[in-house]
Write a protein that holds these residues in place. Sequence first.
Motif, PDB file in Angstrom:
ATOM      1  N   SER A  64       0.835  -1.204   0.000  1.00 15.45           N
ATOM      2  CA  SER A  64       0.000   0.000   0.000  1.00 15.45           C
ATOM      3  C   SER A  64       0.869   1.253   0.000  1.00 15.45           C
ATOM      4  CB  SER A  64      -0.926   0.011   1.221  1.00 15.45           C
ATOM      5  OG  SER A  64      -1.837  -1.068   1.180  1.00 15.45           O
ATOM      6  N   VAL A  65       1.954   1.224   0.775  1.00 17.34           N
ATOM      7  CA  VAL A  65       2.881   2.362   0.797  1.00 17.34           C
ATOM      8  C   VAL A  65       3.565   2.517  -0.555  1.00 17.34           C
ATOM      9  CG1 VAL A  65       5.020   3.248   1.807  1.00 17.34           C
ATOM     10  CG2 VAL A  65       3.259   2.277   3.290  1.00 17.34           C
ATOM     11  N   ILE A  66       3.984   1.392  -1.167  1.00 15.81           N
ATOM     12  CA  ILE A  66       4.581   1.457  -2.505  1.00 15.81           C
ATOM     13  C   ILE A  66       3.616   2.109  -3.477  1.00 15.81           C
ATOM     14  CG2 ILE A  66       5.309   0.082  -4.496  1.00 15.81           C
ATOM     15  CD1 ILE A  66       6.498  -1.928  -2.592  1.00 15.81           C
ATOM     16  N   ASN A  67       2.349   1.702  -3.404  1.00 19.92           N
ATOM     17  CA  ASN A  67       1.335   2.243  -4.302  1.00 19.92           C
ATOM     18  C   ASN A  67       1.186   3.755  -4.131  1.00 19.92           C
ATOM     19  OD1 ASN A  67      -0.664   1.944  -6.310  1.00 19.92           O
ATOM     20  ND2 ASN A  67      -2.285   1.874  -4.776  1.00 19.92           N
ATOM     21  N   ILE A  68       1.091   4.206  -2.877  1.00 11.92           N
ATOM     22  CA  ILE A  68       0.923   5.633  -2.609  1.00 11.92           C
ATOM     23  C   ILE A  68       2.166   6.407  -3.027  1.00 11.92           C
ATOM     24  CG2 ILE A  68       0.527   7.377  -0.822  1.00 11.92           C
ATOM     25  CD1 ILE A  68      -1.896   5.601  -1.451  1.00 11.92           C
ATOM     26  N   LYS A  69       3.356   5.889  -2.680  1.00  9.20           N
ATOM     27  CA  LYS A  69       4.611   6.559  -3.024  1.00  9.20           C
ATOM     28  C   LYS A  69       4.821   6.630  -4.534  1.00  9.20           C
ATOM     29  CE  LYS A  69       6.538   7.028   1.194  1.00  9.20           C
ATOM     30  NZ  LYS A  69       7.059   8.278   1.773  1.00  9.20           N
ATOM     31  N   SER A  70       4.250   5.660  -5.269  1.00  9.43           N
ATOM     32  CA  SER A  70       4.394   5.635  -6.724  1.00  9.43           C
ATOM     33  C   SER A  70       3.332   6.466  -7.424  1.00  9.43           C
ATOM     34  CB  SER A  70       4.339   4.184  -7.232  1.00  9.43           C
ATOM     35  OG  SER A  70       5.366   3.401  -6.665  1.00  9.43           O
TER      36      SER A  70
END
Length: 354
Positions: free
Chosen positions: A280-286
């Motif tokens: 989820s963090v990867i998704n938001i950061k991307s």
Amino acid sequence: MFQTLKKEWFSNVRADILSGIVVALALIPEALAFSIIAGVDPMVALYASFCIAVIISIAGGRPAMISAATGSMALVMVPLVHDYGLQYLLAATILTGILQFIFGLLNINQLMRFIPNAVMIGFVNSLAILIFMAQIPYFWNISSTAYIFVIVTLAIIYILPKFFRGIPAPLIAIIILTFVTIKFNLIMPTVGDLGQISKSLPTFLIPDIPFNFNTLSIIFPYSLALSIVGLMETLLTASIVDDMTETNSDKQRECCGQGIANIINGFLGGMGGCAMIGQSVINIKSGGRGRLSTFVAGMFLMFLIMVLGDLVIKIPMPVLAGIMIMVSVGTFEWSSFSYLKKLPKAMPLLCCLL
């Protein structure tokens, strides 16, 4: 209604598609690792990640949050798989979904407001530490090249966005360093070392178990534990994503959505799953912000398996480890050190003992 659908699905199309691709690439090694923990075939975890991500993108209450097979739920499954096998796990997954749906209807998400801030911080920090520690075997004491790949990955992730934001930096790092690995025939751990990926689609099945009270007595304790662990992690992750995006989400719908996803997932041969803070963090950061990012993550995961499987298994693990290290650093609540100073002197010691 139409405006809500447009906002949640099509207000951030380009970034959602690209971020979903990054997440899909990161989901594969995670799913393979979780299948090893649970003691099941790798495809059971990959099917789960595909099914849950796609279904939750529609049924969930938190846009841009990624749900798939998770380590926390895999740990609960270990004794069931060991003692009774895969078919009982699939039945337990279906029952888990039913219980989660019921808990959602009962508005169990309201209990979240009773969780102290200290517990939230502890949850986030412990996950960040666990994410970091889980990456160490993929580059430590392997070769100098592995260290270089991790450093280069982190450099790309942190430096490139200052000059170019058209494509998520993690995706660029994966493409470039995978090409370098193949081109120069470098020897290091790859995705393929974690498990065998077969090019097959999930099919509908009914668990091959006796449908009687004895079976229910076996799977119910596991399903209850799985449903509670899954909803706890999901609701805490949803709160984290809410804070990161400065938006609100429908927690009750998310609970019901998780239930629906696990019910369908169980009938398609997948292990239970829930929200994943790392992805989820990867998704938001991307750049992911809408439901489309979660949907693309699930669909592209299956595309990778069916079409690009031979290429995916060659992705070097130090690159994915570098991406997850970035996630752990971004996830850790660094302000918690100053928060500790505000606590009574006995509290930090008590937290350590717990």
